[in-house]
Design a protein around this motif. Structure first.
Motif, PDB file in Angstrom:
ATOM      1  N   THR A 127      -1.186  11.801   0.772  1.00 36.25           N
ATOM      2  CA  THR A 127      -0.628  10.571   1.322  1.00 36.25           C
ATOM      3  C   THR A 127      -0.153   9.634   0.214  1.00 36.25           C
ATOM      4  O   THR A 127      -0.798   9.500  -0.829  1.00 36.25           O
ATOM      5  CB  THR A 127      -1.703   9.844   2.155  1.00 36.25           C
ATOM      6  N   SER A 128       0.969   8.963   0.453  1.00 35.77           N
ATOM      7  CA  SER A 128       1.464   7.966  -0.497  1.00 35.77           C
ATOM      8  C   SER A 128       0.557   6.743  -0.490  1.00 35.77           C
ATOM      9  O   SER A 128      -0.239   6.525   0.428  1.00 35.77           O
ATOM     10  CB  SER A 128       2.897   7.553  -0.129  1.00 35.77           C
ATOM     11  N   TYR A 129       0.696   5.926  -1.520  1.00 37.77           N
ATOM     12  CA  TYR A 129      -0.091   4.707  -1.637  1.00 37.77           C
ATOM     13  C   TYR A 129       0.723   3.507  -1.168  1.00 37.77           C
ATOM     14  O   TYR A 129       1.858   3.291  -1.610  1.00 37.77           O
ATOM     15  CB  TYR A 129      -0.523   4.473  -3.084  1.00 37.77           C
ATOM     16  N   GLY A 130       0.136   2.739  -0.249  1.00 34.25           N
ATOM     17  CA  GLY A 130       0.749   1.485   0.152  1.00 34.25           C
ATOM     18  C   GLY A 130       0.461   0.419  -0.891  1.00 34.25           C
ATOM     19  O   GLY A 130      -0.107   0.688  -1.946  1.00 34.25           O
ATOM     20  N   GLY A 131       0.846  -0.832  -0.579  1.00 34.44           N
ATOM     21  CA  GLY A 131       0.591  -1.907  -1.524  1.00 34.44           C
ATOM     22  C   GLY A 131       1.364  -3.152  -1.181  1.00 34.44           C
ATOM     23  O   GLY A 131       1.715  -3.385  -0.013  1.00 34.44           O
ATOM     24  N   CYS A 132       1.650  -3.950  -2.190  1.00 35.68           N
ATOM     25  CA  CYS A 132       2.339  -5.221  -2.012  1.00 35.68           C
ATOM     26  C   CYS A 132       3.583  -5.261  -2.902  1.00 35.68           C
ATOM     27  O   CYS A 132       3.514  -4.912  -4.086  1.00 35.68           O
ATOM     28  CB  CYS A 132       1.424  -6.386  -2.358  1.00 35.68           C
ATOM     29  N   ARG A 170       1.628   2.888   3.884  1.00 34.04           N
ATOM     30  CA  ARG A 170       1.636   4.214   3.259  1.00 34.04           C
ATOM     31  C   ARG A 170       2.757   5.087   3.799  1.00 34.04           C
ATOM     32  O   ARG A 170       3.184   6.036   3.140  1.00 34.04           O
ATOM     33  CB  ARG A 170       0.284   4.892   3.479  1.00 34.04           C
ATOM     34  N   GLU A 171       3.241   4.783   4.994  1.00 34.73           N
ATOM     35  CA  GLU A 171       4.305   5.575   5.614  1.00 34.73           C
ATOM     36  C   GLU A 171       5.695   5.112   5.181  1.00 34.73           C
ATOM     37  O   GLU A 171       6.693   5.795   5.433  1.00 34.73           O
ATOM     38  CB  GLU A 171       4.200   5.499   7.140  1.00 34.73           C
ATOM     39  N   SER A 172       5.792   3.964   4.534  1.00 31.80           N
ATOM     40  CA  SER A 172       7.086   3.401   4.154  1.00 31.80           C
ATOM     41  C   SER A 172       7.746   4.235   3.049  1.00 31.80           C
ATOM     42  O   SER A 172       7.067   4.830   2.206  1.00 31.80           O
ATOM     43  CB  SER A 172       6.908   1.960   3.680  1.00 31.80           C
ATOM     44  N   VAL A 173       9.079   4.248   3.038  1.00 34.04           N
ATOM     45  CA  VAL A 173       9.816   4.928   1.975  1.00 34.04           C
ATOM     46  C   VAL A 173       9.633   4.214   0.643  1.00 34.04           C
ATOM     47  O   VAL A 173       9.927   4.772  -0.422  1.00 34.04           O
ATOM     48  CB  VAL A 173      11.328   5.015   2.317  1.00 34.04           C
ATOM     49  N   GLU A 174       9.162   2.971   0.683  1.00 33.75           N
ATOM     50  CA  GLU A 174       8.931   2.207  -0.537  1.00 33.75           C
ATOM     51  C   GLU A 174       7.519   2.435  -1.095  1.00 33.75           C
ATOM     52  O   GLU A 174       7.183   1.902  -2.155  1.00 33.75           O
ATOM     53  CB  GLU A 174       9.134   0.718  -0.275  1.00 33.75           C
ATOM     54  N   ALA A 178       2.037   9.974  -4.153  1.00 30.18           N
ATOM     55  CA  ALA A 178       0.794  10.369  -4.809  1.00 30.18           C
ATOM     56  C   ALA A 178       1.078  11.069  -6.130  1.00 30.18           C
ATOM     57  O   ALA A 178       0.351  10.894  -7.114  1.00 30.18           O
ATOM     58  CB  ALA A 178      -0.011  11.274  -3.885  1.00 30.18           C
ATOM     59  N   SER A 179       2.128  11.865  -6.177  1.00 31.04           N
ATOM     60  CA  SER A 179       2.466  12.625  -7.379  1.00 31.04           C
ATOM     61  C   SER A 179       2.972  11.748  -8.515  1.00 31.04           C
ATOM     62  O   SER A 179       3.052  12.198  -9.663  1.00 31.04           O
ATOM     63  CB  SER A 179       3.522  13.685  -7.045  1.00 31.04           C
ATOM     64  N   SER A 180       3.312  10.484  -8.212  1.00 31.49           N
ATOM     65  CA  SER A 180       3.848   9.599  -9.248  1.00 31.49           C
ATOM     66  C   SER A 180       2.759   8.866 -10.016  1.00 31.49           C
ATOM     67  O   SER A 180       3.033   8.203 -11.012  1.00 31.49           O
ATOM     68  CB  SER A 180       4.801   8.573  -8.625  1.00 31.49           C
ATOM     69  N   VAL A 181       1.516   8.987  -9.566  1.00 29.90           N
ATOM     70  CA  VAL A 181       0.410   8.343 -10.278  1.00 29.90           C
ATOM     71  C   VAL A 181       0.184   9.076 -11.595  1.00 29.90           C
ATOM     72  O   VAL A 181       0.042  10.298 -11.617  1.00 29.90           O
ATOM     73  CB  VAL A 181      -0.871   8.363  -9.418  1.00 29.90           C
ATOM     74  N   THR A 182       0.157   8.338 -12.679  1.00 29.28           N
ATOM     75  CA  THR A 182       0.057   8.961 -13.999  1.00 29.28           C
ATOM     76  C   THR A 182      -1.375   9.321 -14.384  1.00 29.28           C
ATOM     77  O   THR A 182      -1.597   9.924 -15.423  1.00 29.28           O
ATOM     78  CB  THR A 182       0.629   8.020 -15.076  1.00 29.28           C
ATOM     79  N   GLY A 205      -8.169   6.935  -1.548  1.00 22.38           N
ATOM     80  CA  GLY A 205      -8.078   8.342  -1.925  1.00 22.38           C
ATOM     81  C   GLY A 205      -7.627   8.553  -3.352  1.00 22.38           C
ATOM     82  O   GLY A 205      -7.314   9.682  -3.749  1.00 22.38           O
ATOM     83  N   LEU A 206      -7.621   7.499  -4.171  1.00 24.85           N
ATOM     84  CA  LEU A 206      -7.221   7.639  -5.570  1.00 24.85           C
ATOM     85  C   LEU A 206      -8.253   8.493  -6.307  1.00 24.85           C
ATOM     86  O   LEU A 206      -9.438   8.174  -6.319  1.00 24.85           O
ATOM     87  CB  LEU A 206      -7.128   6.260  -6.240  1.00 24.85           C
TER      88      LEU A 206
END
Length: 485
Positions: A127-132, A170-174, A178-182, A205-206
């Motif tokens: 799953t992608s990470y949401g945020g602000c 987390r569902e947003s295209v913005e 998950a794969s972009s986390v360094t 889930g980080l």
């Protein structure tokens, strides 16, 4: 979910993309449900389910659900798939103590990351990470907004008091992939192990860290929040049991084959870094098994399992002996007749320096050993002690030669051979045993002759070995071969 009042179904969630689920834990503090499973039916990629977050042939899966309605909050996958069944160590899933350790979960799964040394099995999948998102386009992922809760749109206003930040789901295209986390967290970095212990931030889930370990049967976060304890059993003949560079020795029962070694381990891993603090090995060499572990508030640990050992070395100086009262002495052997259950306790205590180490500033690898002792596989031995517990009675502790490894003893090459990973006596014949409890079938021509060859089976005159055959079909009379030429 079933209602507590009458058992009626409140909600039901199906997972057609999964083959099996192993563990579930409910967090009564925040209502989260943590689940671990696999995309396969039995550990093989053949017939594995297609999972939208699994780019590999098969994956282990960890996820968080909302217990109020079964909604999936996040999913993480990693290459590989745990086997499951009565004889397998599937792993475990436990919640960390949030006050002492933090908002995390620990997950151990068998065969996770296995075979991924060259193409590491990343935990940055799912799953992608949401945020602000601030007014200037700066995205702050959710795990940097609040550590101890699932963030909501209102949290973005609190985090950025300008009132101009937007909540990104987390569902947003913005959202942040998950794969972009360094953060470089992966399993499968040690090809000698076939399980992985992982630590995740429970609200997002980080992945925090992951280490390769032998198969895990029990998992317990320590009572003080400083570590996580794991335990299990291992077969060196099947797969070497490593903790970092430390390989655990296999215990061999008397009269056992060199390939039939086994052992039990208890290990402690630092909660913050995932680095090993210690590992204790135990065993007797006959069906050493450990199947679960629990801990108490004082930090003591309790193992349950079974074995067919009459003697077990537990670590340190503790050794137990089993007496089977109802077994006729005529039938008694070095192995128990019955299978015996056990409960063992590892007491919480201040770490002690092993008695044979004179200084130990950092870890035992750099420790100074006193002149009259050896320190081998984490245990102290006096000069002259032998490795009988590991099938190495013809090897001794000789501090003048090596204080870290067993040294060839005076009997090797004189009255004993070391072959097939065990010491055997002069005149002993090679034998085949289909199972540990099966009758031994002896060769007629392969024998220990230490004066001829101390490290291989010697061949009796007038015979040749039929390669690939087991006793009693391994020997051919040389004359029969000559007659066919």
């Amino acid at each position: 979910m079933f209602a507590s009042e009458d058992g009626s179904i409140v909600w039901e969630k199906s997972f057609p993309e999964l083959g099996a689920l192993f563990f579930i834990k409910h967090d009564r503090e925040d209502g989260g449900l943590y689940v671990a499973g696999t995309t396969t039916y039995g550990g093989e990629s053949a017939g594995a389910k297609d999972h939208p977050h699994c780019p590999d042939d098969s994956c282990s899966v960890v996820m968080r659900l909302d217990s109020s309605d079964g909604t999936i909050d996040w999913v993480r996958t990693v290459k590989g798939s745990a086997r499951w069944g009565v004889f397998d160590q599937s792993g475990g899933l436990e919640l960390a103590d949030e006050e002492k350790d933090g908002p995390y979960i620990y997950v151990a799964l068998d065969d996770t990351g296995e075979g991924a040394v060259e193409t590491e099995a990343s935990l940055q999948q799912g799953t992608s990470y949401g945020g602000c998102m601030s007014l200037n386009g700066t995205f702050t992922p959710e795990y940097h907004v609040f550590l101890k809760k699932v963030i909501t749109p209102e949290d973005c206003d609190f985090y950025d008091d300008s009132g101009n930040s937007r909540y990104i789901s987390r569902e947003s295209v913005e959202a942040k992939l998950a794969s972009s986390v360094t953060k470089n967290v992966s399993c499968g970095n040690n090809g000698g192990n076939d399980a992985c212990l992982m630590k995740y931030h429970k609200f997002t889930g980080l992945p925090m860290w992951a280490i390769d370990v032998p198969p895990v049967a029990g998992l317990v976060p320590s009572s003080d929040g400083s570590a996580v304890d794991i335990a299990g059993w291992y077969y060196p003949g099947r797969a070497a049991a490593y903790f970092d560079s430390v390989m655990l020795p296999g215990y061999l029962r008397e009269d056992g084959l060199g390939s039939q070694t086994s052992g039990i381990y208890n290990a402690r891993i630092a909660a913050e870094t995932g680095r090993g603090k210690y590992v204790v090995h135990s065993g007797g060499g006959s069906k050493d098994r450990l199947y679960d572990m629990v801990g108490d508030r004082k930090g003591n640990l309790y193992n349950i399992g079974y074995s067919m050992n009459l003697k077990i070395k537990w670590g340190g100086n503790l050794e137990t002996t089993m007496v089977e009262k109802y077994v006729d002495p005529i039938d008694a052997t070095s192995e128990a007749v019955e299978t015996h259950m056990y409960v063992s306790k590892l007491a919480a205590a201040t770490e002690e320096i092993p008695s044979c180490l004179t200084t130990c500033a950092e870890n035992t690898d750099q420790a100074v050993i006193n002149d009259a002792s050896c320190f081998i596989d984490g245990k102290c031995y006096a000069a002259g002690d032998n490795g009988n517990a590991f099938g190495k009675v013809c090897f001794v502790c000789d501090p003048t030669v090596s204080q870290r490894e067993w040294t060839e003893g005076p009997t090797l090459g004189l009255t004993q051979c070391f072959v097939d990973n065990k010491c055997v006596d002069d005149g002993d014949f090679f034998y085949y045993q289909r199972r540990t409890w099966s009758a031994k079938i002896f060769s007629e021509c392969q024998v220990c002759d230490p004066k001829q060859n101390a490290t291989s089976w010697s061949l009796k005159d007038e015979f040749i070995v039929d390669e690939g055959k087991s006793p009693p079909d391994d020997c051919l009379a040389a004359s029969s071969i000559d007659s066919t030429v």
